[in-house]
Design an enzyme around this catalytic site. Structure first.
Site, PDB file in Angstrom:
ATOM      1  N   HIS A   1      -4.644  -2.172  -5.597  1.00 53.97           N
ATOM      2  CA  HIS A   1      -3.971  -1.097  -6.117  1.00 53.97           C
ATOM      3  C   HIS A   1      -4.912  -0.072  -6.619  1.00 53.97           C
ATOM      4  O   HIS A   1      -5.909  -0.334  -7.303  1.00 53.97           O
ATOM      5  CB  HIS A   1      -3.248  -1.487  -7.266  1.00 53.97           C
ATOM      6  CG  HIS A   1      -2.069  -2.540  -6.842  1.00 53.97           C
ATOM      7  ND1 HIS A   1      -1.115  -2.994  -7.838  1.00 53.97           N
ATOM      8  CD2 HIS A   1      -1.563  -3.071  -5.659  1.00 53.97           C
ATOM      9  CE1 HIS A   1      -0.474  -3.911  -7.246  1.00 53.97           C
ATOM     10  NE2 HIS A   1      -0.622  -3.885  -5.883  1.00 53.97           N
TER      11      HIS A   1
ATOM     12  N   ASP B   1       0.770  -1.219   0.156  1.00 55.42           N
ATOM     13  CA  ASP B   1       0.021  -0.144   0.179  1.00 55.42           C
ATOM     14  C   ASP B   1       0.884   1.293   0.168  1.00 55.42           C
ATOM     15  O   ASP B   1       0.537   2.179   0.629  1.00 55.42           O
ATOM     16  CB  ASP B   1      -0.950  -0.018   1.359  1.00 55.42           C
ATOM     17  CG  ASP B   1      -1.720  -1.152   1.060  1.00 55.42           C
ATOM     18  OD1 ASP B   1      -2.413  -1.628   0.100  1.00 55.42           O
ATOM     19  OD2 ASP B   1      -2.057  -1.754   2.163  1.00 55.42           O
TER      20      ASP B   1
HETATM   21  P1  GDP Z   1      -0.636   0.072  -3.674  1.00 58.75           P
HETATM   22  O1  GDP Z   1      -1.232  -1.396  -3.207  1.00 58.75           O
HETATM   23  O2  GDP Z   1       0.779   0.146  -3.293  1.00 58.75           O
HETATM   24  O3  GDP Z   1      -1.251   0.427  -5.134  1.00 58.75           O
HETATM   25  O4  GDP Z   1      -1.370   1.167  -2.799  1.00 58.75           O
HETATM   26  P2  GDP Z   1      -3.035   1.433  -2.229  1.00 58.75           P
HETATM   27  O5  GDP Z   1      -3.530   2.014  -3.315  1.00 58.75           O
HETATM   28  O6  GDP Z   1      -3.490   0.077  -1.715  1.00 58.75           O
HETATM   29  O7  GDP Z   1      -2.741   2.305  -1.124  1.00 58.75           O
HETATM   30  C1  GDP Z   1      -2.220   3.303  -0.972  1.00 58.75           C
HETATM   31  C2  GDP Z   1      -2.614   4.099   0.478  1.00 58.75           C
HETATM   32  O8  GDP Z   1      -1.799   5.312   0.781  1.00 58.75           O
HETATM   33  C3  GDP Z   1      -3.904   4.456   0.353  1.00 58.75           C
HETATM   34  O9  GDP Z   1      -4.441   4.368   1.753  1.00 58.75           O
HETATM   35  C4  GDP Z   1      -3.865   6.150   0.097  1.00 58.75           C
HETATM   36  O10 GDP Z   1      -5.030   6.984   0.719  1.00 58.75           O
HETATM   37  C5  GDP Z   1      -2.440   6.412   1.077  1.00 58.75           C
HETATM   38  N1  GDP Z   1      -1.762   7.386   0.244  1.00 58.75           N
HETATM   39  C6  GDP Z   1      -1.291   8.607   1.105  1.00 58.75           C
HETATM   40  N2  GDP Z   1      -0.692   9.486   0.496  1.00 58.75           N
HETATM   41  C7  GDP Z   1      -0.771   8.972  -0.972  1.00 58.75           C
HETATM   42  C8  GDP Z   1      -0.003   9.403  -2.292  1.00 58.75           C
HETATM   43  O11 GDP Z   1       0.319  10.637  -2.303  1.00 58.75           O
HETATM   44  N3  GDP Z   1      -0.279   8.686  -3.175  1.00 58.75           N
HETATM   45  C9  GDP Z   1      -0.968   7.461  -3.063  1.00 58.75           C
HETATM   46  N4  GDP Z   1      -1.115   6.847  -4.017  1.00 58.75           N
HETATM   47  N5  GDP Z   1      -1.519   6.989  -1.950  1.00 58.75           N
HETATM   48  C10 GDP Z   1      -1.565   7.873  -0.945  1.00 58.75           C
HETATM   49  P1  IMO Z   2      -0.555  -4.450  -2.096  1.00 61.61           P
HETATM   50  O1  IMO Z   2      -0.294  -5.031  -3.299  1.00 61.61           O
HETATM   51  C1  IMO Z   2      -0.666  -4.686   2.150  1.00 61.61           C
HETATM   52  C2  IMO Z   2      -0.494  -8.654   3.884  1.00 61.61           C
HETATM   53  C3  IMO Z   2      -1.848  -9.271   4.749  1.00 61.61           C
HETATM   54  C4  IMO Z   2      -1.025 -10.272   5.617  1.00 61.61           C
HETATM   55  C5  IMO Z   2       0.062 -10.844   4.895  1.00 61.61           C
HETATM   56  C6  IMO Z   2      -0.335 -12.188   4.181  1.00 61.61           C
HETATM   57  O2  IMO Z   2      -2.244  -3.749  -2.262  1.00 61.61           O
HETATM   58  O3  IMO Z   2       0.470  -3.531  -1.578  1.00 61.61           O
HETATM   59  P2  IMO Z   2      -1.682 -13.249   2.294  1.00 61.61           P
HETATM   60  O4  IMO Z   2      -3.226 -12.987   2.253  1.00 61.61           O
HETATM   61  O5  IMO Z   2      -0.957 -12.487   1.359  1.00 61.61           O
HETATM   62  O6  IMO Z   2      -1.426 -14.452   2.806  1.00 61.61           O
HETATM   63  O7  IMO Z   2      -1.511 -12.176   3.653  1.00 61.61           O
HETATM   64  O8  IMO Z   2       0.531 -10.024   3.733  1.00 61.61           O
HETATM   65  N1  IMO Z   2      -0.703  -8.585   2.704  1.00 61.61           N
HETATM   66  C7  IMO Z   2      -0.703  -6.887   2.227  1.00 61.61           C
HETATM   67  N2  IMO Z   2      -0.615  -5.880   3.035  1.00 61.61           N
HETATM   68  N3  IMO Z   2      -0.832  -4.573   0.732  1.00 61.61           N
HETATM   69  C8  IMO Z   2      -0.912  -5.736  -0.065  1.00 61.61           C
HETATM   70  O9  IMO Z   2      -0.689  -5.752  -1.296  1.00 61.61           O
HETATM   71  C9  IMO Z   2      -0.857  -7.053   0.878  1.00 61.61           C
HETATM   72  N4  IMO Z   2      -0.793  -8.229   0.359  1.00 61.61           N
HETATM   73  C10 IMO Z   2      -0.902  -9.204   1.380  1.00 61.61           C
HETATM   74  O10 IMO Z   2      -2.435  -8.295   5.331  1.00 61.61           O
HETATM   75  O11 IMO Z   2      -0.542  -9.600   6.872  1.00 61.61           O
HETATM   76 MG    MG Z   3      -2.815  -1.824  -1.683  1.00 61.70          MG
END
Ligand code: GDP
Ligand code: IMO
Ligand code: MG
Length: 470
Positions: A72, A44
């Site tokens: 994502h 994230d």
């Molecule tokens: P990813 O899994 O790496 O694609 O990221 P996610 O979209 O799941 O989560 C990004 C998290 O970071 C969200 O909760 C956003 O609200 C938080 N966030 C805070 N600042 C930023 C920023 O500048 N850019 C992005 N993309 N996310 C941000």
């Molecule tokens: P993105 O791509 C945040 C974490 C889960 C758990 C551990 C194992 O959005 O960054 P699993 O279901 O994979 O066996 O869980 O990994 N986890 C993530 N945490 N962002 C993710 O993906 C995650 N993918 C798995 O919360 O602690």
């Molecule tokens: Mg994510």
């Protein structure tokens, strides 16, 4: 040469013209060739935003690890998309999106994701390819995931549970290694073989899971292989046009000089070999996993972009050395909207852990960093970042191998002056307050990798390229 025109395309969902900071592509992908985007923390970090920012310069966007445990988010204008299994490049009409052999695919999950995208006007057809070698997440994997977590909780307590996403990811990868109980996407096209595989696997799973459920006082309904077979064949009819040998496809594309962007899921500290084991996911989440997980030869990737959020978030179990829990943490969680894209769970919050990020950047061989979440720090008097780990009074020189050690490390912090003003409307890196730029410079200095862009929010226009002299 890339087949993708250099001109911005405005016919994408959400229609927003491509308002990227000038020079984003040149700064992020200086080689002009194949690149990857990987997370350097616990997931994230904002990988989706970065993939979206550069995707229209690539011919292929490829996932190589994980499954629909990933979430994502991509913001285009006022529209928000959450991608789980499908590469974020699907929002770029000219890219071919590839789900590589190293991914585990839940047929029900991917069909729901396709339907969700199509209902919002995103074309999903020839532009989505799924590896015949990718493994299938089956219903018993989700049951096994849930029961294993319950068993862990019962035997070892809250602190030792992994806190998985419950998507069956770990059990599916375990069956891949086990082999005899695994099913691959290509097998869905061979009804007789598929039935034999399901009957064999069900005979083992039903015994194992019934015993585990009984031990936990949980209800368990045995799986009926013929019924599952019928369901899977229905799903296979819809997925068949997408299935192919994606390794051959990518190798041929690269021979023709097409550009490939590899999209990491999960993140370095969740890597099954190099993360905070056992509090990790079950695949190689770093750039190290690209070659095996996409079936491309070593040396295929020129630019390795590591995404770093300017603070830490972690969801699920496991140690996060810089975690804290007070009013400031609540504030960061709220402003950063730190609730899971996949499960909606509140994320744990910590200061930026530069010890962990430097380790992750070295492991990935990062050539550039992108710092997200800078705007979330607005209003803090002081910003902290961990630059040292001590364990039992000793300074650690390497990132600890053991989660037990990580629970106990005492981070040493560097403190930086904060910035009062809101920066989310800034559109040029040069216009950021000096304190914000100083923090970014410090990240680059400590990690020894240049910061190529910073994000002051999740929208496209909130990614600001950092000038070379940044
Ligand atoms: P990813 O899994 O790496 O694609 O990221 P996610 O979209 O799941 O989560 C990004 C998290 O970071 C969200 O909760 C956003 O609200 C938080 N966030 C805070 N600042 C930023 C920023 O500048 N850019 C992005 N993309 N996310 C941000
Ligand atoms: P993105 O791509 C945040 C974490 C889960 C758990 C551990 C194992 O959005 O960054 P699993 O279901 O994979 O066996 O869980 O990994 N986890 C993530 N945490 N962002 C993710 O993906 C995650 N993918 C798995 O919360 O602690
Ligand atoms: Mg994510």
């Amino acid at each position: 040469m890339s087949m993708v025109p250099d001109v911005a395309d405005s016919s994408r969902p959400g229609d927003a013209p491509r308002e990227r900071g000038a020079g984003a592509w040149e700064r992020l992908v200086p080689s002009g060739r194949n690149a990857c985007v990987v997370g350097l923390q616990f997931g994230d970090e904002g990988k989706g935003q970065i993939v979206d920012a550069i995707t229209d310069r690539f011919d292929y966007v490829t996932r190589f690890n994980g499954g629909n445990n990933a979430g994502h988010s991509v913001r285009i204008g006022d529209q928000k998309f959450a991608l789980h299994l499908i590469p974020s490049g699907i929002l770029n009409p000219s890219a071919i999106n590839v789900i590589g052999n190293g991914v585990v695919v839940d047929p029900e999950g991917i069909l729901a994701e396709i339907d969700g995208l199509v209902s919002r006007g995103v074309a999903v057809g020839e532009n989505l390819k799924i590896s015949t070698r990718a493994h299938v997440v089956l219903p018993w994997h989700k049951t096994q995931d849930r029961l294993m977590e319950l068993a862990l909780h019962k035997s070892r307590g809250e602190q030792d549970t992994i806190g998985t996403t419950g998507r069956g990811i770990g059990p599916c990868y375990a069956d891949k290694a086990q082999r005899s109980t695994a099913v691959r996407m290509g097998d869905l096209l061979h009804p007789d073989l598929l039935l034999r595989q399901l009957q064999g696997a069900a005979s083992v799973k039903n015994v194992m899971l019934a015993a585990l459920a009984a031990h936990l006082d949980e209800p368990f309904e045995p799986f009926e292989p013929r019924q599952l077979h019928e369901t899977l064949l229905g799903q296979a009819r819809r997925l068949a046009p997408h299935l192919c040998d994606t390794s051959a496809l990518l190798r041929q594309a690269m021979r023709e000089g097409r550009r490939v962007l590899f999209e990491g899921a999960n993140a370095a500290l969740l890597d099954v070999d190099h993360g905070t084991f056992p509090f990790v996911t079950s695949s190689n989440t770093t750039a190290l996993g690209i070659h095996a997980g996409a079936g491309v030869p070593g040396g295929s990737v020129s630019d390795v972009l590591g995404v770093v959020k300017c603070y830490t978030s972690r969801v699920g179990g496991g140690p996060s050395a810089t975690q804290f829990d007070d009013e400031t943490a609540n504030h960061l969680r709220k402003v950063g909207n730190e609730f899971g894209t996949t499960t909606g769970r509140p994320r744990r919050i910590g200061w930026l852990d530069l010890m962990a990020v430097r380790y992750a950047a070295q492991l990935n061989g990062c050539t550039g960093l992108v710092c997200t979440g800078l705007a979330v720090l607005s209003g803090l008097k002081t910003i902290r970042a961990a630059t040292e780990y001590r364990l039992a009074g000793k300074v650690l020189t390497e990132f600890p191998y053991s989660a037990d050690d990580l629970w106990r490390v005492e981070p040493g912090y560097a403190e930086f002056p904060g910035f009062e003003e809101s920066i989310s409307d800034c559109r040029r890196y040069e216009d950021l307050p000096e304190a914000a730029r100083r923090f970014v410079r410090e990240i680059a200095r400590f990690v020894e990798v240049p910061v190529r862009a910073v994000c002051v929010g999740p929208a496209r226009e909130q990614m600001l390229p950092v000038p070379a002299a940044g």
